[in-house]
Scaffold this motif. Structure first.
Motif, PDB file in Angstrom:
ATOM      1  N   MET A   1       0.841  -1.186   0.000  1.00  0.00           N
ATOM      2  CA  MET A   1       0.000   0.000   0.000  1.00  0.00           C
ATOM      3  C   MET A   1       0.886   1.249   0.000  1.00  0.00           C
ATOM      4  SD  MET A   1      -3.184  -1.179   0.112  1.00  0.00           S
ATOM      5  CE  MET A   1      -4.257   0.116   0.636  1.00  0.00           C
ATOM      6  N   ILE A   2       0.495   2.185  -0.833  1.00  0.00           N
ATOM      7  CA  ILE A   2       1.204   3.471  -0.859  1.00  0.00           C
ATOM      8  C   ILE A   2       0.614   4.375   0.221  1.00  0.00           C
ATOM      9  CG2 ILE A   2       1.788   5.506  -2.224  1.00  0.00           C
ATOM     10  CD1 ILE A   2       1.332   3.817  -4.717  1.00  0.00           C
ATOM     11  N   THR A   3      -0.713   4.389   0.275  1.00  0.00           N
ATOM     12  CA  THR A   3      -1.444   5.121   1.303  1.00  0.00           C
ATOM     13  C   THR A   3      -2.441   4.144   1.911  1.00  0.00           C
ATOM     14  OG1 THR A   3      -3.256   5.863  -0.119  1.00  0.00           O
ATOM     15  CG2 THR A   3      -1.266   7.262  -0.052  1.00  0.00           C
ATOM     16  N   LYS A   4      -3.255   4.602   2.826  1.00  0.00           N
ATOM     17  CA  LYS A   4      -4.187   3.680   3.466  1.00  0.00           C
ATOM     18  C   LYS A   4      -5.253   3.140   2.516  1.00  0.00           C
ATOM     19  CE  LYS A   4      -7.232   7.179   5.459  1.00  0.00           C
ATOM     20  NZ  LYS A   4      -7.740   7.764   6.696  1.00  0.00           N
ATOM     21  N   ASN A   5      -5.472   3.790   1.372  1.00  0.00           N
ATOM     22  CA  ASN A   5      -6.498   3.329   0.445  1.00  0.00           C
ATOM     23  C   ASN A   5      -6.009   3.018  -0.970  1.00  0.00           C
ATOM     24  OD1 ASN A   5      -8.255   5.494   2.332  1.00  0.00           O
ATOM     25  ND2 ASN A   5      -9.200   3.516   1.935  1.00  0.00           N
ATOM     26  N   PHE A   6      -4.747   3.271  -1.280  1.00  0.00           N
ATOM     27  CA  PHE A   6      -4.268   3.070  -2.642  1.00  0.00           C
ATOM     28  C   PHE A   6      -3.053   2.150  -2.693  1.00  0.00           C
ATOM     29  CE2 PHE A   6      -6.511   7.143  -2.829  1.00  0.00           C
ATOM     30  CZ  PHE A   6      -7.405   6.864  -3.850  1.00  0.00           C
ATOM     31  N   LYS A   7      -3.119   1.173  -3.615  1.00  0.00           N
ATOM     32  CA  LYS A   7      -2.019   0.241  -3.854  1.00  0.00           C
ATOM     33  C   LYS A   7      -1.269   0.673  -5.108  1.00  0.00           C
ATOM     34  CE  LYS A   7      -4.909  -3.049  -4.442  1.00  0.00           C
ATOM     35  NZ  LYS A   7      -5.632  -4.288  -4.669  1.00  0.00           N
ATOM     36  N   ALA A   8       0.000   0.346  -5.184  1.00  0.00           N
ATOM     37  CA  ALA A   8       0.813   0.681  -6.350  1.00  0.00           C
ATOM     38  C   ALA A   8       0.217   0.110  -7.631  1.00  0.00           C
ATOM     39  CB  ALA A   8       2.241   0.188  -6.161  1.00  0.00           C
ATOM     40  N   SER A   9      -0.326  -1.084  -7.573  1.00  0.00           N
ATOM     41  CA  SER A   9      -0.871  -1.728  -8.772  1.00  0.00           C
ATOM     42  C   SER A   9      -2.023  -0.947  -9.396  1.00  0.00           C
ATOM     43  CB  SER A   9      -1.327  -3.153  -8.456  1.00  0.00           C
ATOM     44  OG  SER A   9      -2.350  -3.150  -7.483  1.00  0.00           O
ATOM     45  N   GLU A  10      -2.695  -0.109  -8.611  1.00  0.00           N
ATOM     46  CA  GLU A  10      -3.799   0.693  -9.147  1.00  0.00           C
ATOM     47  C   GLU A  10      -3.308   1.763 -10.119  1.00  0.00           C
ATOM     48  OE1 GLU A  10      -7.163   1.553  -6.244  1.00  0.00           O
ATOM     49  OE2 GLU A  10      -5.473   1.134  -4.894  1.00  0.00           O
ATOM     50  N   PHE A  11      -2.022   2.077 -10.069  1.00  0.00           N
ATOM     51  CA  PHE A  11      -1.453   3.119 -10.916  1.00  0.00           C
ATOM     52  C   PHE A  11      -0.837   2.547 -12.193  1.00  0.00           C
ATOM     53  CE2 PHE A  11      -1.924   4.792  -6.761  1.00  0.00           C
ATOM     54  CZ  PHE A  11      -2.317   6.105  -6.950  1.00  0.00           C
ATOM     55  N   ASP A  12      -0.736   1.208 -12.274  1.00  0.00           N
ATOM     56  CA  ASP A  12      -0.192   0.572 -13.470  1.00  0.00           C
ATOM     57  C   ASP A  12      -1.097   0.823 -14.672  1.00  0.00           C
ATOM     58  OD1 ASP A  12       1.847  -0.446 -11.904  1.00  0.00           O
ATOM     59  OD2 ASP A  12       0.936  -2.434 -11.709  1.00  0.00           O
ATOM     60  N   CYS A  13      -0.508   0.739 -15.856  1.00  0.00           N
ATOM     61  CA  CYS A  13      -1.256   0.957 -17.088  1.00  0.00           C
ATOM     62  C   CYS A  13      -2.307  -0.134 -17.285  1.00  0.00           C
ATOM     63  CB  CYS A  13      -0.296   0.974 -18.274  1.00  0.00           C
ATOM     64  SG  CYS A  13      -1.115   1.332 -19.849  1.00  0.00           S
ATOM     65  N   ASN A  14      -3.370   0.210 -17.950  1.00  0.00           N
ATOM     66  CA  ASN A  14      -4.427  -0.757 -18.252  1.00  0.00           C
ATOM     67  C   ASN A  14      -3.945  -1.877 -19.173  1.00  0.00           C
ATOM     68  OD1 ASN A  14      -6.318   0.515 -16.625  1.00  0.00           O
ATOM     69  ND2 ASN A  14      -7.011   1.846 -18.279  1.00  0.00           N
ATOM     70  N   ASP A  15      -2.814  -1.692 -19.845  1.00  0.00           N
ATOM     71  CA  ASP A  15      -2.268  -2.766 -20.690  1.00  0.00           C
ATOM     72  C   ASP A  15      -1.366  -3.712 -19.892  1.00  0.00           C
ATOM     73  OD1 ASP A  15       0.211  -1.488 -20.358  1.00  0.00           O
ATOM     74  OD2 ASP A  15       0.519  -1.135 -22.497  1.00  0.00           O
ATOM     75  N   GLY A  16      -1.254  -3.480 -18.578  1.00  0.00           N
ATOM     76  CA  GLY A  16      -0.451  -4.346 -17.720  1.00  0.00           C
ATOM     77  C   GLY A  16       0.945  -3.841 -17.418  1.00  0.00           C
ATOM     78  N   THR A  17       1.372  -2.768 -18.079  1.00  0.00           N
ATOM     79  CA  THR A  17       2.695  -2.208 -17.843  1.00  0.00           C
ATOM     80  C   THR A  17       2.758  -1.588 -16.451  1.00  0.00           C
ATOM     81  OG1 THR A  17       2.903  -1.677 -20.196  1.00  0.00           O
ATOM     82  CG2 THR A  17       4.457  -0.598 -18.694  1.00  0.00           C
TER      83      THR A  17
END
Length: 88
Positions: free
Chosen positions: A1-17
């Motif tokens: 988790m980066i913050t209490k509600n957001f994970k790093a994977s949520e910021f990844d590109c929709n193409d999987g990058t």
């Protein structure tokens, strides 16, 4: 988790990058800013799009110098209308 509600994977590109390591500071800054909004509206925020590599950005018609290329922007989905969210 980066913050209490957001994970790093949520910021990844929709193409999987994954967000490149060199852009991690921008991702953290964006996550922290979104957390402030999330705390203020007291409801979930879904990140529809954050980081986009140049090829993907071009394929969806993104702006040539989009801040998404640096993970400095995100498209969000909330239960609020844009005008309501803008007031926050």
């Amino acid at each position: 988790m980066i913050t209490k509600n957001f994970k790093a994977s949520e910021f990844d590109c929709n193409d999987g990058t994954k967000v490149p390591y060199s852009l991690t500071p921008y991702m953290v800054e964006l996550a922290e800013a979104l957390q402030v909004i999330r705390d203020e509206i007291d409801m979930p925020i879904k990140i529809n799009s954050a980081y986009r590599p140049a090829r993907y950005n071009a394929s969806i018609g993104g702006a040539k110098h989009s801040l998404h290329l640096l993970c400095k922007a995100s498209d969000l989905i909330t239960d609020l209308k844009p005008k309501e969210l803008k007031k926050v």
